[in-house]
Design a protein around this motif. Structure first.
Motif, PDB file in Angstrom:
ATOM      1  N   UNK A 381       0.846  -1.218   0.000  1.00 48.47           N
ATOM      2  CA  UNK A 381       0.000   0.000   0.000  1.00 48.47           C
ATOM      3  C   UNK A 381       0.869   1.251   0.000  1.00 48.47           C
ATOM      4  N   UNK A 382       1.939   1.234   0.789  1.00 44.47           N
ATOM      5  CA  UNK A 382       2.810   2.415   0.895  1.00 44.47           C
ATOM      6  C   UNK A 382       3.478   2.688  -0.462  1.00 44.47           C
ATOM      7  N   UNK A 383       3.953   1.632  -1.099  1.00 45.94           N
ATOM      8  CA  UNK A 383       4.651   1.810  -2.382  1.00 45.94           C
ATOM      9  C   UNK A 383       3.662   2.199  -3.476  1.00 45.94           C
ATOM     10  N   UNK A 384       2.443   1.728  -3.339  1.00 46.80           N
ATOM     11  CA  UNK A 384       1.320   2.173  -4.156  1.00 46.80           C
ATOM     12  C   UNK A 384       1.525   1.972  -5.665  1.00 46.80           C
ATOM     13  N   UNK A 385       2.241   0.920  -6.031  1.00 37.97           N
ATOM     14  CA  UNK A 385       2.402   0.636  -7.459  1.00 37.97           C
ATOM     15  C   UNK A 385       3.273   1.626  -8.208  1.00 37.97           C
ATOM     16  N   UNK A 386       4.101   2.379  -7.478  1.00 37.96           N
ATOM     17  CA  UNK A 386       4.956   3.367  -8.151  1.00 37.96           C
ATOM     18  C   UNK A 386       6.158   2.705  -8.827  1.00 37.96           C
ATOM     19  N   UNK A 387       6.423   1.448  -8.475  1.00 36.20           N
ATOM     20  CA  UNK A 387       7.548   0.689  -9.052  1.00 36.20           C
ATOM     21  C   UNK A 387       8.878   1.386  -8.806  1.00 36.20           C
ATOM     22  N   UNK A 388       9.019   1.991  -7.636  1.00 37.22           N
ATOM     23  CA  UNK A 388      10.238   2.754  -7.360  1.00 37.22           C
ATOM     24  C   UNK A 388      11.212   1.928  -6.528  1.00 37.22           C
ATOM     25  N   UNK A 389      11.184   2.110  -5.208  1.00 31.66           N
ATOM     26  CA  UNK A 389      12.199   1.484  -4.342  1.00 31.66           C
ATOM     27  C   UNK A 389      11.532   0.876  -3.116  1.00 31.66           C
ATOM     28  N   UNK A 390      12.080  -0.226  -2.636  1.00 30.58           N
ATOM     29  CA  UNK A 390      11.679  -0.790  -1.347  1.00 30.58           C
ATOM     30  C   UNK A 390      12.930  -1.326  -0.665  1.00 30.58           C
TER      31      UNK A 390
END
Ligand code: NAD
Length: 463
Positions: A381-390
């Motif tokens: 949910x936090x990353x929200x499908x932005x496909x950035x970084x985790x």
């Protein structure tokens, strides 16, 4: 001097002499009055660059690496003071990484297929003039990184620097241009305009001589580029979750998270933006983070006050983006300890706006979850499908594997600070343009090249 270099130099000198408008007194260099003049000059430069051997590109990049180096402390200092965001020491590290660790021409690897039908080569060729938009959060780092990547691939570059970092960006572009000219004799391989503005960026995006857009910035500017009808490499916003499970090495995790989330006052798009921790180890992790100079805000009214000042109308308060923990405490009317903390921590619920908003501030919201599965659900949910970084801290390989597969981020850092994902304190090359919505991921020279297929029939299979 190698024959090809000599040939290139002679060609350059001849072209300079034969081009009627080439007298330096008669034409602008690097910084132009209008977008059209700048793009047209870059296009002329590209046509000449296209005739140059790969050695010319390598010579330019070596010259940039050597000659920009003494200017990095000045660029870091001016980047921080002009934007009023981030800190000089971390900006210096970012600029150094961009200059030293951005790949050059060696990134353009050729592949071949051979067989009874003959031979096929796949080679990386330039696009032409790239329109590169730079953010205020990494102004000079992006210009250095993009210049090396894009020139290595054989392109010319029109930069749209952020208006909030205009002075330092223009001086850097002029300096880069001069270094390029001195090493290869071609003028205007990097250009911009005297007054970088939203209007100028819009005009650049639809200019017919811009072959490719590379946009590093927030969602609005990436969306605007997508509407241009041109190919776009879009490096957009992120909101990186950091997940810690009960198997993590807690001391290292605490140290890494404080280092990553406080780096340049949390301005990097890759920096840990929300901490999700399994409840059985939450207290110990928070205790360790305080040992590494994070300050845990415990009073509910203080947390509310911080939320109120840091967010406005559901967005980060621009006045506090990239400010120090001490400045953020002061803005919330809270006292700062004698030894200023590196990072502020607030415990909140998973749906708190501090968790779901990309704040770009050294204020890390912390959420306790009952187990790894609940943590991964929240991280998604936090990353929200932005496909950035985790980021994840765990010793459980199956969980690390599952999280990597589910999160689908361009960068996934395991057991390290977020900046390990861009080659700082971690393996791999550096980039400040992480193409998220368009899918190229961590960009390098080959990202800014077209892949072309060159076919020879019935020959050169020599197996
Ligand atoms: P921003 O979107 O405000 O600005 C980016 C650039 O776009 C600037 O040059 C600005 O002048 C221009 N711009 C913005 N809105 C425009 C408009 N409507 N018309 C024309 N030009 C416009 O971004 P910022 O605040 O400088 O940077 C922070 C954002 O960038 C964050 O969201 C961060 O996550 C993101 N970012 C992403 C990456 C990445 O690699 N994915 C890298 C750095 C920053």
């Amino acid at each position: 001097m190698h024959t090809t270099e000599l040939e290139s130099l002679i060609r350059t000198i001849l072209t300079e002499k034969l081009t009627p408008d080439s007298a330096p007194t008669q034409r602008a260099i690097a910084i132009f009055d209008s977008v059209d003049e700048a793009v047209s000059a870059a296009h002329q430069a590209f046509l000449r660059f296209q005739q140059s051997p790969l050695k010319t590109r390598s010579a330019i990049i070596s010259a940039l690496r050597e000659q920009l180096k003494p200017h990095l402390p000045m660029l870091a200092e001016r980047g921080a003071s002009e934007t009023g965001m981030g800190n000089c020491a971390d900006k210096l590290l970012k600029n150094q990484a961009a200059l030293e660790n951005t790949p050059g021409v060696e990134d353009l690897t050729t592949t071949a297929i051979t067989g009874d039908g003959g031979m096929v080569l796949f080679e990386f060729s330039p696009f032409g003039v790239i329109g590169a938009v730079a953010p205020s959060t990494n102004p000079t780092e992006t210009i250095i990184n993009n210049s090396i990547s894009m020139l290595a691939a054989g392109n010319a570059v029109y930069f749209s620097p952020h208006p909030g970092a205009k002075s330092v960006s223009l001086d850097l572009i002029a300096l880069v241009e001069e270094i390029i000219f001195n090493s290869c004799g071609i003028r205007n391989l990097v250009v911009t305009v005297k007054e970088p503005s939203f209007a100028a960026t819009q005009e650049m995006m639809v200019h017919d001589k811009i072959a490719l857009l590379a946009i590093t910035g927030g969602p609005a500017i990436v969306a605007m580029g997508m509407k241009s009808g041109k190919k776009v490499i879009g490096a957009g916003a992120g909101n990186p979750p950091c997940l810690v499970d009960e198997t993590a090495e807690l001391v290292k995790a605490a140290q890494d998270i404080v280092a990553g989330a406080s780096f340049d006052y949390n301005l990097p798009c890759i920096a840990e933006k929300a901490l999700i921790v399994v409840e059985s180890v939450a207290d110990r992790l928070l205790q360790q983070m305080q040992a590494f100079d994070a300050l845990l805000i415990t009073q509910r009214q203080d947390v509310d006050r911080l939320r109120q000042v840091c967010l406005q109308d559901g967005h980060a308060n621009k006045d506090l983006v990239g400010k120090s923990p001490a400045e953020i405490l002061a803005a919330a009317g809270l006292s700062c300890p004698a030894k200023p903390p590196r990072l502020l921590l607030v415990e909140v619920a998973g749906d708190d706006p501090l968790v779901t908003t990309e704040q770009l501030m050294p204020l890390l919201p912390v959420v306790r979850v009952k187990d790894f599965d609940a943590g991964l659900t929240l991280a998604l949910c936090v990353e929200d499908g932005l496909h950035h970084t985790a980021v994840m801290h765990s010793q459980n390989v199956s969980r690390l594997n599952l999280a990597a597969r589910r999160l689908q981020t361009s960068i996934f850092v395991k057991n390290g600070p977020s900046y390990a994902g861009i080659g700082v304190g971690g393996e791999g090359f550096t980039t400040f343009t992480i193409a998220t919505p368009t899918g190229e991921g961590t960009t390098s020279a080959r990202t800014f090249a077209r892949q072309r297929r060159c076919v020879l029939t019935n020959a050169f299979s020599i197996r």
